[in-house]
Design a protein around this motif. Structure first.
Motif, PDB file in Angstrom:
ATOM      1  N   GLY A 260      56.973  39.661  50.939  1.00  0.00           N
ATOM      2  CA  GLY A 260      56.003  39.304  50.703  1.00  0.00           C
ATOM      3  C   GLY A 260      54.935  38.651  51.504  1.00  0.00           C
ATOM      4  N   ARG A 261      55.382  37.524  52.222  1.00  0.00           N
ATOM      5  CA  ARG A 261      54.794  36.627  53.193  1.00  0.00           C
ATOM      6  C   ARG A 261      54.146  37.521  54.136  1.00  0.00           C
ATOM      7  NH1 ARG A 261      55.683  31.020  52.456  1.00  0.00           N
ATOM      8  NH2 ARG A 261      57.096  30.491  50.906  1.00  0.00           N
ATOM      9  N   GLY A 262      55.310  38.241  54.731  1.00  0.00           N
ATOM     10  CA  GLY A 262      54.694  39.062  55.941  1.00  0.00           C
ATOM     11  C   GLY A 262      53.567  39.876  55.791  1.00  0.00           C
ATOM     12  N   GLY A 271      57.467  28.473  46.952  1.00  0.00           N
ATOM     13  CA  GLY A 271      57.915  29.694  47.215  1.00  0.00           C
ATOM     14  C   GLY A 271      57.746  30.789  46.011  1.00  0.00           C
ATOM     15  N   GLY A 272      58.062  32.109  46.398  1.00  0.00           N
ATOM     16  CA  GLY A 272      58.129  33.226  45.306  1.00  0.00           C
ATOM     17  C   GLY A 272      56.638  33.748  45.417  1.00  0.00           C
ATOM     18  N   VAL A 273      56.723  35.067  45.277  1.00  0.00           N
ATOM     19  CA  VAL A 273      55.529  35.772  45.238  1.00  0.00           C
ATOM     20  C   VAL A 273      54.743  35.881  44.019  1.00  0.00           C
ATOM     21  CG1 VAL A 273      54.723  38.386  45.726  1.00  0.00           C
ATOM     22  CG2 VAL A 273      56.810  37.434  46.875  1.00  0.00           C
ATOM     23  N   VAL A 274      53.683  35.328  44.313  1.00  0.00           N
ATOM     24  CA  VAL A 274      52.967  35.033  42.728  1.00  0.00           C
ATOM     25  C   VAL A 274      52.588  36.614  42.264  1.00  0.00           C
ATOM     26  CG1 VAL A 274      50.507  34.184  42.117  1.00  0.00           C
ATOM     27  CG2 VAL A 274      51.890  33.013  43.928  1.00  0.00           C
ATOM     28  N   VAL A 275      52.823  36.248  41.008  1.00  0.00           N
ATOM     29  CA  VAL A 275      52.416  37.457  40.003  1.00  0.00           C
ATOM     30  C   VAL A 275      51.667  37.145  38.696  1.00  0.00           C
ATOM     31  CG1 VAL A 275      54.491  38.811  40.756  1.00  0.00           C
ATOM     32  CG2 VAL A 275      54.641  37.462  38.762  1.00  0.00           C
ATOM     33  N   ASP A 276      51.163  37.878  38.259  1.00  0.00           N
ATOM     34  CA  ASP A 276      50.376  37.837  36.946  1.00  0.00           C
ATOM     35  C   ASP A 276      51.192  38.245  35.771  1.00  0.00           C
ATOM     36  OD1 ASP A 276      47.835  37.269  38.196  1.00  0.00           O
ATOM     37  OD2 ASP A 276      47.111  39.285  38.040  1.00  0.00           O
ATOM     38  N   SER A 277      50.622  38.045  34.615  1.00  0.00           N
ATOM     39  CA  SER A 277      51.427  38.346  33.626  1.00  0.00           C
ATOM     40  C   SER A 277      52.022  39.697  33.249  1.00  0.00           C
ATOM     41  CB  SER A 277      50.815  37.886  31.974  1.00  0.00           C
ATOM     42  OG  SER A 277      49.512  38.704  32.325  1.00  0.00           O
ATOM     43  N   ASP A 278      51.309  40.466  34.061  1.00  0.00           N
ATOM     44  CA  ASP A 278      51.827  42.015  33.898  1.00  0.00           C
ATOM     45  C   ASP A 278      52.747  42.269  35.243  1.00  0.00           C
ATOM     46  OD1 ASP A 278      50.044  41.873  36.168  1.00  0.00           O
ATOM     47  OD2 ASP A 278      48.895  43.512  35.658  1.00  0.00           O
ATOM     48  N   CYS A 279      53.111  41.233  35.811  1.00  0.00           N
ATOM     49  CA  CYS A 279      54.022  41.144  37.035  1.00  0.00           C
ATOM     50  C   CYS A 279      53.421  41.672  38.228  1.00  0.00           C
ATOM     51  CB  CYS A 279      55.413  41.850  36.544  1.00  0.00           C
ATOM     52  SG  CYS A 279      55.917  40.757  35.407  1.00  0.00           S
ATOM     53  N   SER A 280      51.946  41.981  38.474  1.00  0.00           N
ATOM     54  CA  SER A 280      51.591  42.467  39.819  1.00  0.00           C
ATOM     55  C   SER A 280      51.300  41.375  40.713  1.00  0.00           C
ATOM     56  CB  SER A 280      50.459  43.618  39.333  1.00  0.00           C
ATOM     57  OG  SER A 280      49.336  42.635  38.785  1.00  0.00           O
ATOM     58  N   THR A 281      51.549  41.942  41.827  1.00  0.00           N
ATOM     59  CA  THR A 281      51.100  40.504  42.738  1.00  0.00           C
ATOM     60  C   THR A 281      49.612  40.623  43.015  1.00  0.00           C
ATOM     61  OG1 THR A 281      51.503  42.273  44.778  1.00  0.00           O
ATOM     62  CG2 THR A 281      53.506  41.162  43.950  1.00  0.00           C
ATOM     63  N   THR A 282      49.047  40.123  44.166  1.00  0.00           N
ATOM     64  CA  THR A 282      47.690  40.139  44.400  1.00  0.00           C
ATOM     65  C   THR A 282      47.413  41.390  45.142  1.00  0.00           C
ATOM     66  OG1 THR A 282      48.546  38.932  46.881  1.00  0.00           O
ATOM     67  CG2 THR A 282      47.253  37.727  44.801  1.00  0.00           C
ATOM     68  N   ALA A 284      47.552  45.451  43.689  1.00  0.00           N
ATOM     69  CA  ALA A 284      48.099  46.158  42.361  1.00  0.00           C
ATOM     70  C   ALA A 284      49.247  46.913  42.538  1.00  0.00           C
ATOM     71  CB  ALA A 284      46.840  46.638  41.740  1.00  0.00           C
ATOM     72  N   ALA A 285      49.554  47.598  43.883  1.00  0.00           N
ATOM     73  CA  ALA A 285      50.486  48.372  43.996  1.00  0.00           C
ATOM     74  C   ALA A 285      51.597  47.981  43.975  1.00  0.00           C
ATOM     75  CB  ALA A 285      49.852  49.340  45.230  1.00  0.00           C
ATOM     76  N   ILE A 286      51.954  46.480  44.304  1.00  0.00           N
ATOM     77  CA  ILE A 286      52.968  46.139  44.546  1.00  0.00           C
ATOM     78  C   ILE A 286      53.352  44.991  43.157  1.00  0.00           C
ATOM     79  CG2 ILE A 286      54.519  44.675  45.994  1.00  0.00           C
ATOM     80  CD1 ILE A 286      52.810  45.280  48.140  1.00  0.00           C
ATOM     81  N   SER A 287      54.585  45.091  42.589  1.00  0.00           N
ATOM     82  CA  SER A 287      55.000  44.233  41.369  1.00  0.00           C
ATOM     83  C   SER A 287      56.274  43.230  42.139  1.00  0.00           C
ATOM     84  CB  SER A 287      55.471  44.799  40.393  1.00  0.00           C
ATOM     85  OG  SER A 287      54.571  45.744  40.147  1.00  0.00           O
ATOM     86  N   ALA A 288      56.389  42.270  41.374  1.00  0.00           N
ATOM     87  CA  ALA A 288      57.392  41.572  41.927  1.00  0.00           C
ATOM     88  C   ALA A 288      58.279  41.164  40.705  1.00  0.00           C
ATOM     89  CB  ALA A 288      57.224  40.072  42.788  1.00  0.00           C
ATOM     90  N   ILE A 289      59.546  41.127  40.634  1.00  0.00           N
ATOM     91  CA  ILE A 289      60.353  40.670  39.611  1.00  0.00           C
ATOM     92  C   ILE A 289      61.503  39.997  39.749  1.00  0.00           C
ATOM     93  CG2 ILE A 289      59.403  42.773  38.183  1.00  0.00           C
ATOM     94  CD1 ILE A 289      62.121  44.214  38.981  1.00  0.00           C
ATOM     95  N   GLY A 290      61.799  39.144  38.700  1.00  0.00           N
ATOM     96  CA  GLY A 290      63.142  38.342  39.132  1.00  0.00           C
ATOM     97  C   GLY A 290      62.928  37.292  39.712  1.00  0.00           C
ATOM     98  N   GLU A 291      64.227  36.830  40.436  1.00  0.00           N
ATOM     99  CA  GLU A 291      63.966  35.352  41.196  1.00  0.00           C
ATOM    100  C   GLU A 291      62.970  35.338  42.293  1.00  0.00           C
ATOM    101  OE1 GLU A 291      67.760  33.428  42.014  1.00  0.00           O
ATOM    102  OE2 GLU A 291      68.174  33.686  40.082  1.00  0.00           O
ATOM    103  N   VAL A 292      62.596  36.448  42.858  1.00  0.00           N
ATOM    104  CA  VAL A 292      61.556  36.311  43.764  1.00  0.00           C
ATOM    105  C   VAL A 292      60.190  36.066  43.124  1.00  0.00           C
ATOM    106  CG1 VAL A 292      60.765  38.891  44.015  1.00  0.00           C
ATOM    107  CG2 VAL A 292      60.898  37.403  45.967  1.00  0.00           C
TER     108      VAL A 292
END
Ligand SMILES: Cc1cc2nc3c(=O)[nH]c(=O)nc-3n(C[C@H](O)[C@H](O)[C@H](O)COP(=O)(O)OP(=O)(O)OC[C@H]3O[C@@H](n4cnc5c(N)ncnc54)[C@H](O)[C@@H]3O)c2cc1C
Ligand code: SF4
Length: 849
Positions: A260-262, A271-282, A284-292
């Motif tokens: 995600g950083r790269g 740390g951790g890829v920031v997500v909204d309440s819908d789990c999308s990252t900055t 919109a085509a990428i979501s992040a779930i779980g411990e990341v």
């Protein structure tokens, strides 16, 4: 539907990725999404939470999650053993370590975490390990086994840096491998994130009792090594050294957010890829779930929030509007066999909240409830040593308690809710965020007809399993309301009912819990099945209930051969058969009560109870009672309590039989008889019924010609009058009938079922019972008679046996390091000439150390 399939690439093949694929495939009925999972580990997703079972002989294959059919699905492709190395957001593709690229329409990051190793000199030496994957634990096992072969003359010495959840799991692993184990924790207590000081102290003593050395307040400065680059020891910040061969670092995890950083995605401060309440990252085509994922500024190190995120993304990808429902840190764990649970506002941070603490160092239990300032609403809690109430308490967080908070803490107080009265909105399964309403709905709306179906439909109880008893209760109640036959299996470890298990044990002759669970059940047992097995073994074979493995199966009260009271002390209840006692006996009881300052009370069962004994006083008190001719009254056991009698023919002018003599005879016959629940008897000398015998499990009422026998009565919440089983029996006939009735009940009743509900549920009811007991309709009378004879001939007084056995006596120490020192936290005041404990709801009672 002719829609062209879109491609979702999932990076990471862990628990949360698995849940995501499962959720997407079960919802994507039109086959809109083609799924590719890129998994660095060389195996399908597995149950990381259960990683430690690898050391108890469980095949790594058994850790696989869910149904393998998921990976045979043509819509799913699992690429094992391949790492994704880059994300091209503009080109919407992922590059794998092989150089191959995978185009995506949507990308899901489920890369989890890695085990963080502190920057300690020597942490890269051979013999240092982390504890995260199957490969990690396999390497650890190989190393320890090689050392054992190399040094057959001495134990392998292991140390774990970190006394949290993972550290204790790792210490358990070392122990399973036969290595010595020292846990080194920087904080002042173990599991500092889950338990408070009191819980930490109790946890420590339970862990130390397992021969695991614990060093808290200790910083690791260096791992020492020999020339060959092998670990030889550790140096701590205070300058002291410890010789060790193996070091496991269990000092927390960090999100694997490097991809995600790269790719330029926003990453949280810690740390951790920031997500909204819908789990999308900055993007919109990428979501992040779980411990990341970093959601609401926080990364969750537990599986339940990850599962919730997986469900959210699956829903969104199919046009839904789900949002992350939030999560809490509630956990229930079994570490080294020790129960630890923490839920809600465990550290009492809410303004004005109160803490109600129950601590019994002898039974190894610390329980705390946090309640609102009016002591009505449950806010959270900590349970150490006995977390059996977690499943019932956890859903009540935020709800008003139906009873005084202390009723939920004291064993056997009956304070826990039955489960069927939980509010709809209560979360029953916190791992999968399933409410009571969803479980009820699975039966009423989705047509589920069994616990297995409800689990499959709602996912409740499919992760840590701690809520299963409650899920079962809710399911059974909903099924019963819908008129569907309900499975009566004992618990998740035994599909047999208590009666079936009794039969099975009798037929196979199994004599230990391990043997019984291996033959007739599965797993390691729980607080439901262990006491049931203990009771079955005691009913079948007699023997001392604290002997061998049996000792570990008992309830708290059986464990100490005394009833635990509200203030953590115990009651002493000598048997007084038929309520008849000599003046000498009375005087000695009085002397003992005076010498030990015990509160005395004559009970409804015509005995004298003495309250307020500390554990280490129990043998001293019992020594004097036994010398005076008394024996255990079994007030603590699921067994015969008392036989109450009126004064009868000897003194009463209405009496037609000698009710006292009969009561004594019955009490001496059935004393010590272990059964599904307590047993009470009564004998009245005439129909005036002064002994209230018809309120007992077996009530005997004298007639001109002999005795009438009534069965299935009790007082309590639902009083029932006993039903007439037989009339005008002579002495021998009466005893034979009671013998058979009791043995038949013991063999066929459900767990914790008293004779009254048992009789109500018995097919054919009292008529059937009469046929079995009096007419031998089933042809088992001889067997029932023999079983009772065996009980009678093998009886011996449990307290006398303890006094003669130094090993059993050793249990009765209150303080691990300071026997005979009373608990300073117990306070008393005088009331009506006797002392009574001072208890204030909400006040903190310090844990005994
Ligand atoms: C011993 C142990 C006990 C635990 N006990 C509990 C417990 O009792 N309760 C609880 O709630 N939680 C517990 N946990 C934590 C729980 O296991 C995690 O919360 C959960 O596994 C997180 O799932 P995840 O899918 O987000 O990450 P993971 O399970 O870590 O999965 C991530 C996967 O992604 C892979 N990966 C990473 N980067 C790449 C890449 N670039 N390319 C391809 N693959 C990649 C990793 O190799 C890994 O297989 C425990 C963990 C451990 C280790
Ligand atoms: S039950 Fe009958 S015999 Fe017994 S005390 Fe009462 S009146 Fe007397």
């Amino acid at each position: 539907m002719s829609e062209v399939a879109q491609h979702v690439v999932v990076i990471g093949g862990g628990m949360v990725a698995h849940r995501f694929v499962e959720a997407l495939r079960s919802r994507d009925e039109s086959g809109r999404w083609q799924v590719t999972v890129v998994a660095e580990e060389p195996r399908p997703p597995y149950d990381r939470v259960a990683l430690t079972t690898y050391f108890t002989g469980r095949d790594p294959e058994d850790l696989h999650l869910g149904d393998d059919a998921l990976w045979q699905d043509p819509k799913v492709s699992l690429r094992k053993g391949i790492r994704a190395v880059a994300i091209d957001r503009d080109g919407r593709h992922v590059t794998l370590a092989t150089g191959e690229t995978l185009a995506y329409d949507h990308l899901v990051l489920a890369t989890g975490s890695y085990a963080a190793v502190p920057p300690v000199e020597g942490s890269d030496l051979q013999g240092c390990f982390v504890y995260r994957t199957i490969d990690d634990v396999a390497a650890l096992r190989g190393y320890v086994e090689a050392l054992r072969r190399e040094h057959p003359d001495r134990p392998v010495r292991g140390a774990v840096v970190g006394g949290g959840l993972l550290g204790l799991e790792a210490a358990g692993a070392l122990r399973e491998l036969g290595a010595q184990s020292t846990v080194v924790e920087f904080a002042p207590r173990l599991m500092p994130l889950q338990v408070d000081d009191g819980g930490g102290a109790q946890l420590r003593s339970l862990i130390e009792a397992l021969d695991v050395t614990v060093r808290t307040d200790t910083a690791t400065a260096k791992v020492l090594g020999a020339r060959r680059g092998l670990v030889t020891g550790m140096r701590f910040a205070d300058g002291s050294d410890l010789d060790v061969d193996v070091v496991i670092f269990a000092t927390g995890v960090r999100p694997r957010d490097e991809l995600g950083r790269g790719a330029g995605l926003a990453v949280g401060e810690r740390g951790g890829v920031v997500v909204d309440s819908d789990c999308s990252t900055t993007d919109a085509a990428i979501s992040a779930i779980g411990e990341v994922a970093c959601i609401d500024g926080r990364v969750w190190g537990l599986v339940a929030p990850g599962y919730a995120m997986a469900e959210v993304v699956a829903d969104r990808m199919l046009g839904g509007t789900a949002t992350f429902p939030g999560a809490d840190s509630s956990t229930k764990l079994k570490l080294l066999g020790v129960d630890v649970a923490s839920f809600g506002d465990a550290f009492a941070t809410a303004p004005g909240c109160l803490e109600v603490v129950y601590a019994d160092a002898v039974a190894g239990v610390y329980k705390k409830l946090v309640v609102s300032d009016d002591a009505r609403t449950l806010l959270g809690g900590i349970l150490v040593g006995d977390a059996s109430s977690y499943a019932a308490l956890r859903p009540l967080v935020g709800s008003e308690l139906a009873a005084d908070p202390s009723a939920y803490l004291v064993p056997d107080s009956g304070g826990l809710p039955a489960g069927d009265d939980l509010p709809d909105e209560a979360t029953v399964c916190s791992c999968n965020n399933v409410s009571a309403a969803q479980i009820r709905g699975a039966v009423t709306d989705d047509g589920c007809c069994s616990l297995a179906e409800v689990k499959g439909c709602t996912k409740a109880g499919t992760s840590c399993g701690s809520c299963l008893p409650l899920v079962k209760k809710l399911t059974d109640t909903a099924l019963e309301a819908a008129g569907v036959a309900v499975s009566r299996g004992l618990c998740e470890h035994f599909e047999l009912t208590r009666a079936e298990l009794f039969n099975a044990v009798q037929v196979t002759g199994a004599r230990t819990f391990s043997e019984i669970v291996e033959r007739h059940g599965r797993g390691r047992g729980c607080d439901i099945c262990k006491p049931v097995v203990a009771s079955i073994l005691a009913s079948l074979y007699g023997g001392h209930i604290l002997d061998g493995e049996q000792g570990t199966l008992q309830d708290t009260n059986d464990h100490m051969l005394a009833n635990l009271q509200k203030d953590g002390t115990y009651s002493v209840v000598p048997r007084i058969p038929g309520g008849e006692v000599t003046p000498e006996g009375l005087i000695e009881i009085g002397r003992i009560a005076k010498d030990f300052d015990l509160y005395t009370k004559i009970t409804g069962g015509q005995r004298i109870d003495m309250f307020g004994a500390r554990v280490e006083q129990l043998p001293l008190i019992w020594r004097r009672l036994v010398d005076a001719g008394f024996e255990s009254g079994h007030a603590y056991g699921k067994s015969l309590r008392t036989v109450k009698s009126c004064v009868g023919q000897t003194w009463c002018r209405y009496g037609v039989q000698d009710s006292v003599a009969m009561a004594i005879r019955l009490e001496l016959r059935y004393r010590g008889l272990r059964s599904p629940h307590k047993l009470k008897l009564g004998v009245s000398g005439c129909a005036r019924e002064c002994a209230e015998a018809r309120g007992k499990d077996a009530g005997v009422i004298a007639t001109d010609k002999g005795w009438n026998l009534y069965v299935g009565g009790n007082g309590g919440f639902t009083p029932r009058h006993a039903q007439l089983l037989a009339e005008d029996l002579d002495d021998e006939g009466l005893i034979r009938a009671i013998d058979r009735f009791f043995v038949y009940y013991i063999r066929t009743a459900d767990r914790l079922q008293r004779t009254a509900p048992w009789l109500e549920e018995l097919p054919g009811g009292i008529d059937h019972l009469r046929e079995v007991v009096l007419d031998d309709a089933l042809g088992i009378a001889a067997d029932l008679d023999a079983a009772m004879e065996q009980h009678v001939s093998s009886y011996s007084d449990e307290w006398r046996d303890v006094l003669e056995d130094p090993e059993k006596l050793a249990r009765f120490t209150s303080f691990v390091n300071a026997a005979d020192v009373p608990d300073p936290s117990l306070r008393y005041e005088q009331e009506r000439g006797q002392r009574r404990p001072v208890l204030v709801a909400g006040e903190r009672i310090e844990v005994r150390r």
